[in-house]
Design an enzyme around this catalytic site. Structure first.
Site, PDB file in Angstrom:
ATOM      1  N   HIS A 175      32.607 -24.037 -10.449  1.00  0.00           N
ATOM      2  CA  HIS A 175      33.160 -23.045  -9.527  1.00  0.00           C
ATOM      3  C   HIS A 175      34.498 -23.409  -8.929  1.00  0.00           C
ATOM      4  O   HIS A 175      35.056 -22.633  -8.161  1.00  0.00           O
ATOM      5  CB  HIS A 175      32.180 -22.785  -8.378  1.00  0.00           C
ATOM      6  CG  HIS A 175      31.037 -21.905  -8.751  1.00  0.00           C
ATOM      7  ND1 HIS A 175      31.118 -20.532  -8.703  1.00  0.00           N
ATOM      8  CD2 HIS A 175      29.799 -22.186  -9.208  1.00  0.00           C
ATOM      9  CE1 HIS A 175      29.967 -20.016  -9.094  1.00  0.00           C
ATOM     10  NE2 HIS A 175      29.138 -21.005  -9.415  1.00  0.00           N
ATOM     11  N   LYS A 206      37.372 -13.334   3.713  1.00  0.00           N
ATOM     12  CA  LYS A 206      36.923 -14.440   2.855  1.00  0.00           C
ATOM     13  C   LYS A 206      36.855 -15.686   3.722  1.00  0.00           C
ATOM     14  O   LYS A 206      37.333 -15.676   4.856  1.00  0.00           O
ATOM     15  CB  LYS A 206      37.910 -14.649   1.700  1.00  0.00           C
ATOM     16  CG  LYS A 206      39.367 -14.678   2.173  1.00  0.00           C
ATOM     17  CD  LYS A 206      40.359 -14.805   1.017  1.00  0.00           C
ATOM     18  CE  LYS A 206      40.583 -13.532   0.250  1.00  0.00           C
ATOM     19  NZ  LYS A 206      39.941 -13.546  -1.055  1.00  0.00           N
ATOM     20  N   ARG A 207      36.258 -16.758   3.220  1.00  0.00           N
ATOM     21  CA  ARG A 207      36.249 -17.986   3.989  1.00  0.00           C
ATOM     22  C   ARG A 207      37.678 -18.392   4.353  1.00  0.00           C
ATOM     23  O   ARG A 207      38.621 -18.089   3.617  1.00  0.00           O
ATOM     24  CB  ARG A 207      35.561 -19.108   3.193  1.00  0.00           C
ATOM     25  CG  ARG A 207      34.051 -19.030   3.205  1.00  0.00           C
ATOM     26  CD  ARG A 207      33.474 -19.085   4.599  1.00  0.00           C
ATOM     27  NE  ARG A 207      33.564 -20.440   5.137  1.00  0.00           N
ATOM     28  CZ  ARG A 207      32.525 -21.230   5.342  1.00  0.00           C
ATOM     29  NH1 ARG A 207      31.295 -20.831   5.069  1.00  0.00           N
ATOM     30  NH2 ARG A 207      32.693 -22.447   5.835  1.00  0.00           N
ATOM     31  N   LYS A 232      43.433 -20.264   0.341  1.00  0.00           N
ATOM     32  CA  LYS A 232      43.367 -18.795   0.373  1.00  0.00           C
ATOM     33  C   LYS A 232      44.529 -18.198   1.170  1.00  0.00           C
ATOM     34  O   LYS A 232      44.772 -16.992   1.134  1.00  0.00           O
ATOM     35  CB  LYS A 232      42.024 -18.338   0.943  1.00  0.00           C
ATOM     36  CG  LYS A 232      40.836 -18.659   0.027  1.00  0.00           C
ATOM     37  CD  LYS A 232      39.520 -18.290   0.713  1.00  0.00           C
ATOM     38  CE  LYS A 232      38.288 -18.610  -0.119  1.00  0.00           C
ATOM     39  NZ  LYS A 232      38.037 -17.648  -1.206  1.00  0.00           N
ATOM     40  N   THR A 255      35.504 -12.802  -5.793  1.00  0.00           N
ATOM     41  CA  THR A 255      34.699 -11.606  -6.058  1.00  0.00           C
ATOM     42  C   THR A 255      34.999 -10.545  -5.005  1.00  0.00           C
ATOM     43  O   THR A 255      34.795  -9.356  -5.248  1.00  0.00           O
ATOM     44  CB  THR A 255      33.185 -11.927  -6.022  1.00  0.00           C
ATOM     45  OG1 THR A 255      32.895 -12.668  -4.835  1.00  0.00           O
ATOM     46  CG2 THR A 255      32.768 -12.709  -7.247  1.00  0.00           C
ATOM     47  N   LYS A 277      35.181  -6.286  -5.215  1.00  0.00           N
ATOM     48  CA  LYS A 277      34.530  -5.321  -4.314  1.00  0.00           C
ATOM     49  C   LYS A 277      35.555  -4.351  -3.753  1.00  0.00           C
ATOM     50  O   LYS A 277      35.305  -3.137  -3.664  1.00  0.00           O
ATOM     51  CB  LYS A 277      33.856  -6.057  -3.148  1.00  0.00           C
ATOM     52  CG  LYS A 277      32.800  -7.074  -3.533  1.00  0.00           C
ATOM     53  CD  LYS A 277      32.470  -7.972  -2.316  1.00  0.00           C
ATOM     54  CE  LYS A 277      31.685  -9.203  -2.728  1.00  0.00           C
ATOM     55  NZ  LYS A 277      31.614 -10.215  -1.655  1.00  0.00           N
TER      56      LYS A 277
HETATM   57  C1  PLP Z   1      32.150 -11.421  -1.567  1.00  0.00           C
HETATM   58  C2  PLP Z   1      31.990 -12.287  -0.395  1.00  0.00           C
HETATM   59  C3  PLP Z   1      32.663 -13.502  -0.320  1.00  0.00           C
HETATM   60  C4  PLP Z   1      33.616 -13.973  -1.389  1.00  0.00           C
HETATM   61  O1  PLP Z   1      34.917 -13.482  -1.097  1.00  0.00           O
HETATM   62  P1  PLP Z   1      36.210 -14.043  -1.852  1.00  0.00           P
HETATM   63  O2  PLP Z   1      37.298 -13.140  -1.394  1.00  0.00           O
HETATM   64  O3  PLP Z   1      35.945 -13.899  -3.313  1.00  0.00           O
HETATM   65  O4  PLP Z   1      36.395 -15.447  -1.424  1.00  0.00           O
HETATM   66  C5  PLP Z   1      32.484 -14.293   0.803  1.00  0.00           C
HETATM   67  N1  PLP Z   1      31.682 -13.898   1.812  1.00  0.00           N
HETATM   68  C6  PLP Z   1      31.036 -12.718   1.785  1.00  0.00           C
HETATM   69  C7  PLP Z   1      30.185 -12.319   2.938  1.00  0.00           C
HETATM   70  C8  PLP Z   1      31.158 -11.877   0.681  1.00  0.00           C
HETATM   71  O5  PLP Z   1      30.482 -10.718   0.654  1.00  0.00           O
END
Ligand code: PLP
Length: 839
Positions: free
Chosen positions: A374, A565-566, A571, A673, A677
């Site tokens: 990952h 995101k985190r 990032k 991911t 979305k």
């Molecule tokens: C999809 C999702 C992530 C991943 O987000 P990235 O932008 O791909 O880092 C992290 N936390 C939650 C709650 C999510 O639904």
């Protein structure tokens, strides 16, 4: 309850009369659970009580399907996939289970007729937050796809008593609170005490020889704890299949150590017990790094030992099965290296407990496991000190050394005399303190290793594991991540889902490529209007959440620009912040500047020990508050950092997003991911050529995405020749001004150097993630977004094209690829047998 398989809503809309009686049955089920199970009077019941009662009513249907599914899988002695993951970010289960059972509308009207507020009830469910971020959410999306596609599968994980912390802001800074999610009970879980497993730790290895002079080591003087399975059903959509997520809770093996108890050691006896319960107590809150903690190693081994024992128990339940066909029936996927100790544990079981010859055992292990990588970030590659290993799992350390000896022989055969090759391939890092490299162990112990986006897999082979790639040709492959459209569109964006269904029919949630059928409406004025009206309604709803959670007024006519995101340097939330500062400064210097109003929406948790990440959160909050309150800029800029980002909050933000921020330094984000979305819900991506952004660009087309900044090769080149952020600082007047501004005490007059951690990292700290190098290109890309948004037709077309063209990123596609190319797994539909319950 009716016991026919639930199918896609409206695929089988019952006649109105049938619907009415179904609703009646369901209503009385809810009432019965409220009174009989919960002992609540309807008059005094809280929304939470109603949520539990309704969940239990839905559960009745799901349990029927679950028993039917397990019966069919067992009858067929099916090959199964076992997904090993230390994290599952499930979010709320209520809405998805209602959709999967085709009971959503019935539940809504039943609760309404009982005088209840459906939204209040669904919002009273606490998220099941047993994960940190993308990796844990991927596992949850995969479970949904596995069940929906009728693959026999079981997810294994840990039943953390405390999931990811709840986040609050005080003075703009992050405060963590424990997430005691189980406190009110979880209506979805089933405790299976009868399948409790024993796990051993510590002790020592006795060197024993058998009668034939063979070395038969014995692991003795161990401490034992118990693992108790908690099962969560995972229901497929539009099919009968219900698989299981089996989570292990640790318990002490005896209530009290009686000897200690009798000799007056009451407190010691209770302490022993507490250690047993501690192992599954809390999820480690670091998204990418978790180093050296004994309890974490114990969690990993506890989880793996319980799960393998359980798989073996289930395998031998069928009298046709033996060790000879074990790897024909069992496929295990390792979600990152967190469960990689499974490779060693299965070797130990085969060699020590079953007396299997080493080479035979190693062949079984190799056929059983596959490993998903990952991340390429060096700090995220798990290593354990040999000393710690020796103390907690002494026999496993011996086995690792044996695996390594054989590995190094293979390396010697391939590259005779090349010690450098041996050094990089070795499972043991010898420079300094001896460390066990879990990624190398996972690679050699698996028959397949995959990256999670095309670019990531390419870098995995080229930069991280080039030696293993030539040692094991064909072992490395790509499986681009995906997301389940059931949660991330059908459930979270019901209005857009309804519009899509009206245009292209009801089958898209099970076949997301059908969304391409929307392309032909991209320029249709009426469709554009409907599509953008829904987006606006979703923005109005999010504006209410922002008002409630942050106390900030935002206009739904502004561009909703979202980064969720985190919080991590790679990032680059701080790149976003620099751009906000630049816009703010431009407006202050020219209040009549013609910009489209923007709302910058953030959601992010920082690891509790990650000071720089927390400083970035505080800077965004504090600077944002100043901007929000500044009447001079006429409300053209708003910053809303929503606290406690989690799945259920993501479901509210994503349908309302216009712009999706995917701005990691090229080469650092394995896939992402969140990007998928947001694009699926009609947000336009501003992003670097990193992770799955590259493939999103290929799908949506260059005209429907805003790509900016350095690519991987340019990043490598710049860092190769010695990157110096001061050069960018000196050369760009605006950049210099905003960085100085950030570093000054302007935003915190009563506090000196409040943002010095961020400020320092960008200049003296060497700006390791090239924020300054990408700033100007990022700002220019935002100017293009501003221009595009003014052209309503053009924007609508682009947004529709995003929704229409991202069908590839359904986790159904991902899971089909894993099933075909790694797991050799066949779908086994159970719908036909659905009504046949075991007698
Ligand atoms: C999809 C999702 C992530 C991943 O987000 P990235 O932008 O791909 O880092 C992290 N936390 C939650 C709650 C999510 O639904």
């Amino acid at each position: 309850m009716p016991s026919k398989p639930a199918v896609a809503k409206s695929a089988q809309s019952p006649a109105p009369a049938a619907q009415d009686s179904k609703e009646e049955i369901f209503r009385s089920l809810i009432q019965r659970h409220l009174v009989s199970t919960l002992a609540r009077h309807p008059e005094t019941a809280t929304p939470r009580d109603w949520w539990v009662a309704t969940s239990l009513a839905v559960r009745d249907t799901i349990h029927n399907r679950m028993i039917a599914t397990q019966t069919v899988h067992n009858q067929h002695n099916a090959r199964r996939l076992y997904y090993f993951s230390l994290e599952y970010l499930m979010g709320r289960l209520f809405g998805n289970n209602l959709i999967a059972t085709d009971l959503l509308e019935i539940a809504e009207s039943a609760l309404k007729s009982l005088g209840q507020d459906f939204d209040k009830i669904r919002n009273s469910e606490v998220d099941m937050g047993l994960g940190n971020g993308g990796l844990g959410r991927l596992a949850a999306c995969f479970l949904d796809s596995l069940a929906t596609l009728d693959y026999p599968a079981l997810g294994y994980g840990i039943y953390y008593e405390f999931g990811l912390f709840r986040q609050e802001f005080v003075n703009g800074g992050q405060i963590e609170h424990p997430d005691n999610w189980t406190i009110f009970g979880d209506p979805w879980e089933i405790v299976r005490a009868e399948y409790t497993q024993e796990v051993r730790f510590y002790g020592r290895v006795e060197n024993v020889f058998d009668d034939n002079g063979n070395y038969r080591p014995r692991w003795v003087d161990t401490k034992t704890i118990l693992g108790v399975p908690h099962d969560i059903p995972t229901a497929g959509y539009g099919t009968g299949t219900v698989n299981l997520l089996r989570l292990w809770a640790s318990k002490s093996s005896e209530d009290f150590d009686l000897a200690a108890f009798n000799s007056g050691g009451y407190v010691e006896a209770v302490r022993e017990k507490a250690i047993g319960e501690t192992v599954s107590k809390v999820l480690y809150p670091n998204d990418k790094t978790e180093t050296g903690k004994e309890l974490r190693l114990m969690q990993q081994y506890f989880f793996v030992a319980c799960s393998l024992r359980d798989i073996i128990r289930r395998h031998f339940r069928n009298k046709e099965n033996s060790w000879a066909n074990f790897s024909d029936k069992v496929a295990v996927q390792l979600n990152d290296t967190h469960p990689a100790i499974a490779v060693v544990e299965l070797m130990r079981i085969l060699v020590d407990e079953q007396n299997t010859p080493w080479d035979e055992a190693w062949a079984v292990v190799g056929k059983t496991f596959a490993y998903t990588n990952h991340t390429l970030l060096p700090e995220a590659l798990e290593k354990w000190s040999a000393g710690l290993f020796e103390r907690v799992l002494p026999r496993h350390l011996q086995i690792i050394y044996e695996i390594n000896t054989r590995l190094l022989k293979t390396v010697e055969t391939k590259w005779p005399g090349d010690n450098a090759k041996k050094r990089v391939c070795s499972l043991i890092e010898e420079s300094g303190q001896k460390m066990i490299r879990m990624a190398n162990l996972a690679v050699v112990g698996s028959h397949a290793v995959n990256g999670v986006a095309a670019l990531h897999t390419q870098l995995l082979k080229k930069d991280l594991f080039p030696e293993f790639d030539s040692l094991f040709p064909g072992k490395f492959q790509n499986k681009t991540n995906g997301i389940t459209p059931r949660r991330w569109l059908l459930k979270s964006n019901p209005k857009l889902s309804e519009l899509i269904t009206k245009k292209i029919g009801k089958d898209w949630p099970r076949n997301l490529d059908l969304l391409r059928g929307l392309e032909k409406f991209a320029d249709d004025a009426a469709f554009q209007k409907e599509f953008m009206t829904i987006k606006r309604e979703n923005k109005v709803a999010l504006a209410e959440v922002i008002k409630a959670d942050c106390g900030i007024d935002v206009s739904p006519d502004a561009i909703f620009d979202v980064q969720i995101k985190r919080l991590h340097e790679y990032k680059r939330q701080h790149l976003n912040l620099l751009h906000i500062l630049a816009l703010y400064r431009r407006l202050l210097q020219n209040p009549s500047l013609d910009v489209v109003p923007r709302v910058f929406v953030f959601g992010a948790k920082a690891a509790p020990g990650y000071d720089l990440a927390k400083n970035i959160i505080r800077a965004i909050n504090v600077i944002g508050a100043r901007i929000n309150a500044d009447s001079r800029i006429g409300g053209k800029l708003k910053v809303a950092f929503l606290p406690n980002y989690r799945v259920s909050l993501a479901e509210k933000i994503i349908p309302a997003a216009d712009v999706s921020e995917q701005i990691s330094t090229a080469g650092k984000e394995a896939s992402g991911t969140g990007n998928m979305k947001l694009a699926l819900n009609g947000a336009l991506t501003i992003g670097t050529l990193d992770g799955a952004n590259v493939e999103i660009k290929e799908e949506v087309g260059d005209d429907n995405i805003f790509i900016f900044g350095l690519n991987v090769d340019q990043v490598e080149e710049l860092q190769g020749k010695g990157y110096n952020p001061w050069n960018y600082y000196q050369a760009d007047e605006e950049l210099r001004a905003i960085i100085d501004w950030l570093g000054s005490d302007y935003f915190t007059p009563d506090e000196h150097g409040a943002f010095s951690l961020v400020h320092r990292s960008l200049l003296d700290g060497g700006d390791p993630y090239l924020v300054l190098a990408d700033f100007r290109a990022y700002s220019d890309a935002h100017a293009k977004i501003d221009a595009a948004y003014r052209d309503k037709k053009r924007w609508a077309r682009m947004a529709i094209m995003n929704t229409a063209r991202v069908g590839k990123f359904s986790s159904d596609r991902t899971i089909h690829e894993y099933a075909k190319q790694i797991w050799k797994l066949k779908a086994l539909p159970v719908s036909g047998n659905f009504t046949k319950l075991p007698s």
